[in-house]
Design a protein around this motif. Structure first.
Motif, short mmCIF file in Angstrom:
data_model
loop_
_atom_site.label_atom_id
_atom_site.label_comp_id
_atom_site.label_asym_id
_atom_site.label_seq_id
_atom_site.Cartn_x
_atom_site.Cartn_y
_atom_site.Cartn_z
N MET A 1 11.86 17.78 -28.79
CA MET A 1 13.12 17.88 -29.49
C MET A 1 13.35 16.55 -30.24
SD MET A 1 16.82 19.23 -28.41
CE MET A 1 17.19 18.51 -26.90
N PRO A 2 13.67 16.61 -31.52
CA PRO A 2 13.88 15.38 -32.29
C PRO A 2 15.16 14.66 -31.87
CG PRO A 2 14.32 17.30 -33.65
CD PRO A 2 13.78 17.81 -32.35
N VAL A 3 15.10 13.34 -31.93
CA VAL A 3 16.24 12.50 -31.58
C VAL A 3 17.11 12.32 -32.81
CG1 VAL A 3 16.94 10.23 -30.76
CG2 VAL A 3 14.89 11.29 -29.85
N LYS A 4 18.42 12.43 -32.65
CA LYS A 4 19.35 12.21 -33.76
C LYS A 4 19.74 10.74 -33.78
CE LYS A 4 20.02 16.52 -35.05
NZ LYS A 4 19.86 17.03 -36.38
N PHE A 5 19.70 10.15 -34.96
CA PHE A 5 20.10 8.76 -35.13
C PHE A 5 21.37 8.73 -35.96
CE2 PHE A 5 15.47 8.69 -34.66
CZ PHE A 5 15.35 7.81 -33.59
#
Length: 64
Positions: A1-5
């Motif tokens: 799952m991609p990390v939100k920045f």
């Protein structure tokens, strides 16, 4: 799952800046990421792909 920045996040990078600090504050998101070194204040822009590859972890999320 991609990390939100988010703008304001403090991130730890895989390589240290020449000043010795490896902590950066995210100042811009999008196709390019703007980052400010927490050691010397130098500002750098990186493409999203390179930024996501170089980030080790989020040290302090924005707003804390």
């Amino acid at each position: 799952m991609p990390v939100k920045f988010n703008v304001g996040d403090i991130v730890k990078m895989r390589k240290a800046h020449p000043c010795g600090s490896d902590l950066w504050q995210v100042t811009r998101t999008g196709m390019d990421f703007g980052m400010k070194c927490q050691g010397c204040g130098h500002f750098v822009m990186l493409p999203r792909v390179k930024f996501e590859r170089m980030v080790k972890s989020v040290v302090a999320p924005a707003g804390e």
